[in-house]
Design a protein around this motif. Structure first.
Motif, PDB file in Angstrom:
ATOM      1  N   UNK A 241      37.131  35.799  43.587  1.00  0.00           N
ATOM      2  CA  UNK A 241      38.097  35.773  44.691  1.00  0.00           C
ATOM      3  C   UNK A 241      37.895  34.525  45.523  1.00  0.00           C
ATOM      4  N   UNK A 242      38.740  34.362  46.523  1.00  0.00           N
ATOM      5  CA  UNK A 242      38.614  33.218  47.420  1.00  0.00           C
ATOM      6  C   UNK A 242      39.423  32.015  47.014  1.00  0.00           C
ATOM      7  N   UNK A 243      39.840  31.968  45.757  1.00  0.00           N
ATOM      8  CA  UNK A 243      40.696  30.896  45.260  1.00  0.00           C
ATOM      9  C   UNK A 243      41.375  31.400  43.985  1.00  0.00           C
ATOM     10  N   UNK A 244      42.359  30.661  43.511  1.00  0.00           N
ATOM     11  CA  UNK A 244      43.121  31.094  42.337  1.00  0.00           C
ATOM     12  C   UNK A 244      42.219  31.172  41.112  1.00  0.00           C
ATOM     13  N   UNK A 245      42.394  32.224  40.332  1.00  0.00           N
ATOM     14  CA  UNK A 245      41.644  32.400  39.093  1.00  0.00           C
ATOM     15  C   UNK A 245      42.439  31.767  37.948  1.00  0.00           C
ATOM     16  N   UNK A 246      41.968  30.641  37.389  1.00  0.00           N
ATOM     17  CA  UNK A 246      42.695  29.988  36.292  1.00  0.00           C
ATOM     18  C   UNK A 246      42.648  30.825  35.013  1.00  0.00           C
ATOM     19  N   UNK A 247      43.707  30.753  34.242  1.00  0.00           N
ATOM     20  CA  UNK A 247      43.791  31.539  33.009  1.00  0.00           C
ATOM     21  C   UNK A 247      42.726  31.124  32.005  1.00  0.00           C
ATOM     22  N   UNK A 248      42.399  29.819  31.964  1.00  0.00           N
ATOM     23  CA  UNK A 248      41.394  29.380  30.989  1.00  0.00           C
ATOM     24  C   UNK A 248      40.008  29.903  31.340  1.00  0.00           C
ATOM     25  N   UNK A 263      37.187  41.241  37.417  1.00  0.00           N
ATOM     26  CA  UNK A 263      38.120  41.633  38.470  1.00  0.00           C
ATOM     27  C   UNK A 263      38.551  40.400  39.264  1.00  0.00           C
ATOM     28  N   UNK A 264      39.791  40.441  39.722  1.00  0.00           N
ATOM     29  CA  UNK A 264      40.328  39.378  40.560  1.00  0.00           C
ATOM     30  C   UNK A 264      40.721  39.970  41.914  1.00  0.00           C
ATOM     31  N   UNK A 265      40.123  39.470  42.984  1.00  0.00           N
ATOM     32  CA  UNK A 265      40.422  39.946  44.329  1.00  0.00           C
ATOM     33  C   UNK A 265      41.174  38.879  45.106  1.00  0.00           C
ATOM     34  N   UNK A 276      43.968  42.898  48.002  1.00  0.00           N
ATOM     35  CA  UNK A 276      44.403  43.381  46.696  1.00  0.00           C
ATOM     36  C   UNK A 276      43.294  43.147  45.669  1.00  0.00           C
ATOM     37  N   UNK A 277      43.373  43.892  44.568  1.00  0.00           N
ATOM     38  CA  UNK A 277      42.400  43.732  43.498  1.00  0.00           C
ATOM     39  C   UNK A 277      43.028  44.195  42.189  1.00  0.00           C
ATOM     40  N   UNK A 278      42.631  43.564  41.113  1.00  0.00           N
ATOM     41  CA  UNK A 278      43.098  43.980  39.795  1.00  0.00           C
ATOM     42  C   UNK A 278      42.049  43.677  38.746  1.00  0.00           C
ATOM     43  N   UNK A 279      41.893  44.557  37.769  1.00  0.00           N
ATOM     44  CA  UNK A 279      40.991  44.290  36.663  1.00  0.00           C
ATOM     45  C   UNK A 279      41.732  43.466  35.622  1.00  0.00           C
ATOM     46  N   UNK A 280      41.113  42.383  35.202  1.00  0.00           N
ATOM     47  CA  UNK A 280      41.718  41.486  34.227  1.00  0.00           C
ATOM     48  C   UNK A 280      41.294  41.924  32.828  1.00  0.00           C
ATOM     49  N   UNK A 281      42.260  42.013  31.935  1.00  0.00           N
ATOM     50  CA  UNK A 281      41.989  42.425  30.559  1.00  0.00           C
ATOM     51  C   UNK A 281      42.071  41.220  29.614  1.00  0.00           C
ATOM     52  N   UNK A 282      41.346  41.292  28.539  1.00  0.00           N
ATOM     53  CA  UNK A 282      41.361  40.219  27.552  1.00  0.00           C
ATOM     54  C   UNK A 282      42.764  40.048  26.959  1.00  0.00           C
ATOM     55  N   UNK A 285      47.268  37.397  29.437  1.00  0.00           N
ATOM     56  CA  UNK A 285      48.189  36.316  29.772  1.00  0.00           C
ATOM     57  C   UNK A 285      48.143  35.975  31.249  1.00  0.00           C
ATOM     58  N   UNK A 286      49.272  36.123  31.934  1.00  0.00           N
ATOM     59  CA  UNK A 286      49.355  35.724  33.335  1.00  0.00           C
ATOM     60  C   UNK A 286      48.376  36.518  34.202  1.00  0.00           C
ATOM     61  N   UNK A 287      47.658  35.786  35.044  1.00  0.00           N
ATOM     62  CA  UNK A 287      46.693  36.401  35.951  1.00  0.00           C
ATOM     63  C   UNK A 287      47.412  36.836  37.225  1.00  0.00           C
ATOM     64  N   UNK A 288      47.184  38.070  37.648  1.00  0.00           N
ATOM     65  CA  UNK A 288      47.792  38.556  38.882  1.00  0.00           C
ATOM     66  C   UNK A 288      46.700  38.866  39.909  1.00  0.00           C
ATOM     67  N   UNK A 289      47.107  39.110  41.150  1.00  0.00           N
ATOM     68  CA  UNK A 289      46.143  39.490  42.191  1.00  0.00           C
ATOM     69  C   UNK A 289      46.039  41.007  42.299  1.00  0.00           C
ATOM     70  N   UNK A 290      46.619  41.725  41.356  1.00  0.00           N
ATOM     71  CA  UNK A 290      46.462  43.176  41.303  1.00  0.00           C
ATOM     72  C   UNK A 290      47.351  43.918  42.285  1.00  0.00           C
ATOM     73  N   UNK A 291      46.828  45.012  42.801  1.00  0.00           N
ATOM     74  CA  UNK A 291      47.583  45.876  43.707  1.00  0.00           C
ATOM     75  C   UNK A 291      46.804  46.040  45.013  1.00  0.00           C
TER      76      UNK A 291
END
Length: 325
Positions: A241-248, A263-265, A276-282, A285-291
Motif C-alpha cells: 500500500x501507499x503507492x500504486x501496485x504495478x502489474x509486473x 493484498x493491495x491496500x 479499501x483492500x483486495x486480495x490479488x490473485x495470480x 490482470x488489472x490490479x484494483x484497490x479492492x473494496x
C-alpha cells in the motif's frame, strides 16, 4: 523484539506507564500534544503508548528532517515540549519557553510511582501525522482514538490472524501505526530495527526471521525481490500500500512467492491508514484497490459530485468513521 533483545508485553506496559506517569505530571497538564523526534526502537513504541496513557496525542517527527521543517511543525502545534532519545538542545534550546525531554531521563524521573489518572474518550485526539500538503507546507492530519480503533479492529477482523511482522514503514508514515498496533492488539509480535538495517540487504534475512507478515510500499517489496531476500522466509502474506501496485510486480510476486497471499491496500492519511483492500490473485490482470473496509463508504463521482455509471472515470470520495478531522 529489537535486535537481539526480546521484550514481553508486561515489560512494554511498565515502560510505557513510566512515560505516561511523567507526562501526566501536573506541570505538563497544558501540554496535550507531544511531538517526538526518535529513532525506530522499542523506546519509540513505548513512547507512543505512554503518551496515550497520559491522555495526550503524539506527533512523530523524523530526527533527520531539516531544522526548518521541525520548527514549522512545532510552531503550528503550539506545543512547548519535545520528547526525544537524543540531544536536540541545539535545535530546540531550552529558553524557558520550550523543554526538550530525553526519554531515558523521563523514565528515571518517573521511577516506580505509576499511579496516575488520565481522561480517556473515544473522541479524544490520538495522534497527528504531518504530510507535505498541497502547498508544500507541512499539513497535520488529526486522528482520534475512535478512528484509530476502527481502523485497527477492521485490520484484525479482515486478516483474521495473529501477525508477526517487521516494522518497515517510516515512523512519520501512518502505515507504521498499522504495523505497530495490529500485532500488539492481537497478541502478535513486532520486530523493530534501525533505519539503516532496513536498507542493508545482508542484514535483512536475519531481521525477517520469525516474521510471517510483510507490510510495506510496492517499491520496497520490489527491492526485496530483486535482491532475492525472501526465498528462505516463511511468509504467509504480503500487504502492499501507499503507492500504486504495478502489474509486473504482482506478476513477479507469484513467480517468486506463489504460496504467499498478496493484498493491495489503499487509503489516504485523512481516512486513517486504509480505506479499501483486495486480495490479488495470480493472473488476474488489472490490479484494483479492492473494496471498502467495514464502515467505510466509497463513491466515484463526477465534477458536480453526482454518481457515475460503472466503468466511468471520476473522483473517489470516502466517508465513514475512519475519516479524520
Amino acid at each position: 523484539r529489537e535486535g537481539k533483545h526480546t521484550y514481553t508485553y508486561l515489560e512494554l506496559d511498565k515502560l510505557s506507564s513510566k512515560i505516561g506517569a511523567f507526562l501526566a505530571n501536573p506541570a505538563l497538564k497544558d501540554q496535550q500534544i507531544v511531538p517526538l523526534s526518535m529513532d525506530r526502537s522499542y523506546h519509540y513504541v513505548s513512547a507512543i503508548l505512554g503518551i496515550a496513557k497520559a491522555g495526550k496525542a503524539f506527533v512523530p517527527l523524523n530526527p533527520e528532517w531539516p531544522e526548518k521543517r521541525k520548527r514549522e511543525i512545532l510552531n503550528q502545534l503550539g506545543t512547548k515540549i519535545l520528547l526525544t532519545d537524543g540531544d536536540e538542545s541545539n535545535i530546540f534550546p531550552e529558553d524557558g519557553q520550550f523543554k526538550t525531554i530525553i526519554f531515558e531521563n523521563a523514565v528515571e524521573v518517573a521511577g516506580d510511582n505509576l499511579s496516575f489518572k488520565s481522561q480517556h474518550s473515544a473522541e479524544k485526539l490520538a495522534y497527528i501525522i504531518y504530510t507535505s500538503g498541497s502547498t508544500g507546507l507541512p499539513k497535520g492530519v488529526m486522528v482520534s482514538h475512535q478512528q484509530l480503533f476502527h481502523a485497527t479492529q477492521n485490520r484484525v477482523d479482515y486478516y483474521a490472524c495473529v501477525p508477526h511482522l517487521l516494522l518497515v514503514p517510516p515512523l512519520t508514515f501512518d502505515a507504521s501505526l498499522a504495523a505497530i498496533f495490529w500485532p500488539l492488539c492481537s497478541g502478535g509480535s513486532l520486530t523493530v530495527s534501525s533505519d539503516r538495517s532496513l536498507k542493508e540487504p545482508h542484514l535483512l534475512p536475519a531481521l525477517f526471521r520469525g516474521t510471517d507478515t510483510l507490510l510495506c510500499v510496492p517499491a520496497y517489496y520490489r527491492f526485496l525481490l530483486e535482491h532475492d531476500l525472501l526465498k528462505r522466509q516463511q511468509f504467509k502474506r504480503v500487504i502492499l500500500g501507499g503507492e500504486r501496485l504495478p502489474e509486473d510486480l504482482a506478476a513477479n510476486h507469484f513467480l517468486e512467492m506463489k504460496e504467499v497471499d498478496l493484498y493491495n491496500e489503499y487509503g489516504p492519511t485523512e481516512a486513517t491508514i486504509w480505506s479499501t483492500v483486495g486480495q490479488i490473485k495470480s493472473g488476474q490482470g488489472q490490479i484494483t484497490i479492492g473494496r471498502p473496509v467495514p464502515g467505510v463508504i466509497c463513491y466515484v463521482l463526477d465534477q458536480n459530485v453526482g454518481k457515475l455509471p460503472t466503468e466511468e472515470l471520476g473522483e473517489l470520495y470516502i466517508g465513514g468513521p475512519q475519516v479524520s478531522l
